[in-house]
Design a protein around this motif. Sequence first.
Motif, short mmCIF file in Angstrom:
data_model
loop_
_atom_site.label_atom_id
_atom_site.label_comp_id
_atom_site.label_asym_id
_atom_site.label_seq_id
_atom_site.Cartn_x
_atom_site.Cartn_y
_atom_site.Cartn_z
N UNK A 135 19.32 -64.11 -0.08
CA UNK A 135 18.43 -63.83 -1.21
C UNK A 135 16.98 -64.04 -0.80
N UNK A 136 16.71 -65.09 -0.04
CA UNK A 136 15.34 -65.34 0.43
C UNK A 136 14.83 -64.19 1.28
N UNK A 137 15.68 -63.66 2.14
CA UNK A 137 15.29 -62.51 2.97
C UNK A 137 14.98 -61.31 2.07
N UNK A 138 15.88 -61.02 1.11
CA UNK A 138 15.68 -59.88 0.22
C UNK A 138 14.41 -60.01 -0.61
N UNK A 139 14.06 -61.23 -0.99
CA UNK A 139 12.88 -61.47 -1.82
C UNK A 139 11.60 -61.65 -1.02
N UNK A 140 11.67 -61.53 0.31
CA UNK A 140 10.49 -61.65 1.14
C UNK A 140 10.03 -63.09 1.36
N UNK A 141 10.93 -64.04 1.16
CA UNK A 141 10.59 -65.45 1.24
C UNK A 141 10.15 -65.94 2.61
N UNK A 142 10.44 -65.22 3.66
CA UNK A 142 10.05 -65.64 5.01
C UNK A 142 8.86 -64.85 5.53
N UNK A 143 8.32 -63.97 4.71
CA UNK A 143 7.15 -63.19 5.12
C UNK A 143 7.44 -62.16 6.21
N UNK A 144 8.70 -61.76 6.34
CA UNK A 144 9.07 -60.79 7.37
C UNK A 144 8.76 -59.38 6.89
N UNK A 145 8.38 -58.52 7.82
CA UNK A 145 8.17 -57.12 7.50
C UNK A 145 9.12 -56.27 8.32
N UNK A 146 9.44 -55.10 7.78
CA UNK A 146 10.28 -54.14 8.49
C UNK A 146 11.72 -54.62 8.66
N UNK A 147 12.23 -55.40 7.72
CA UNK A 147 13.63 -55.84 7.77
C UNK A 147 14.52 -54.65 7.47
N UNK A 148 15.46 -54.38 8.37
CA UNK A 148 16.36 -53.24 8.19
C UNK A 148 17.82 -53.65 8.01
N UNK A 149 18.16 -54.86 8.41
CA UNK A 149 19.55 -55.27 8.28
C UNK A 149 19.76 -56.73 8.60
N UNK A 150 20.94 -57.19 8.20
CA UNK A 150 21.36 -58.56 8.46
C UNK A 150 22.78 -58.49 9.00
N UNK A 204 28.33 -68.74 22.92
CA UNK A 204 29.41 -68.42 21.99
C UNK A 204 29.21 -68.91 20.58
N UNK A 205 28.05 -69.52 20.31
CA UNK A 205 27.79 -70.00 18.95
C UNK A 205 27.54 -68.82 18.02
N UNK A 206 27.87 -69.04 16.76
CA UNK A 206 27.73 -67.99 15.75
C UNK A 206 26.39 -68.13 15.03
N UNK A 207 25.83 -66.99 14.61
CA UNK A 207 24.57 -67.02 13.88
C UNK A 207 24.45 -65.81 12.97
N UNK A 208 23.56 -65.92 12.00
CA UNK A 208 23.20 -64.80 11.15
C UNK A 208 21.86 -64.29 11.66
N UNK A 209 21.77 -62.97 11.84
CA UNK A 209 20.59 -62.36 12.44
C UNK A 209 19.93 -61.41 11.45
N UNK A 210 18.62 -61.49 11.35
CA UNK A 210 17.83 -60.55 10.55
C UNK A 210 17.19 -59.59 11.54
N UNK A 211 17.44 -58.29 11.35
CA UNK A 211 17.03 -57.28 12.32
C UNK A 211 16.04 -56.29 11.73
N UNK A 212 15.18 -55.75 12.60
CA UNK A 212 14.27 -54.69 12.17
C UNK A 212 14.92 -53.33 12.41
N UNK A 213 14.19 -52.26 12.15
CA UNK A 213 14.77 -50.92 12.27
C UNK A 213 15.06 -50.50 13.72
N UNK A 214 14.60 -51.27 14.67
CA UNK A 214 14.92 -51.00 16.08
C UNK A 214 15.96 -52.00 16.61
N UNK A 215 16.61 -52.70 15.68
CA UNK A 215 17.64 -53.69 15.99
C UNK A 215 17.11 -54.87 16.80
N UNK A 216 15.83 -55.17 16.63
CA UNK A 216 15.22 -56.33 17.26
C UNK A 216 15.35 -57.52 16.31
#
Length: 83
Positions: A19-34, A43-55
């Motif tokens: 929800x924080x990502x969707x609401x812009x709570x981290x000040x990120x721009x160009x978010x294209x996916x999670x 081998x550790x697991x994580x949640x990644x926020x990606x831009x439109x170039x998958x960065x």
Amino acid sequence: MNNDADIITNLEDLETFLISIENGGFGLTNVAGIALATSNKDGRRFVAVLDDKHQLLLSRWVTEEVFQTGQDLVRNGPSRTTH
């Protein structure tokens, strides 16, 4: 990767993070996916926020349980819209 103190240990915290990502709570721009992902390094697991170039824009470690049970939440988005 981010500080181990920021590890997401339950689905409620994962939903809050999404929800924080969707609401812009981290000040990120160009978010294209999670996505949930696995580190090639250790081998550790994580949640990644990606831009439109998958960065990678932002990430948080997640527990194995959150990785396994949170896939639908990440895929379909949170059901809540505010926190």
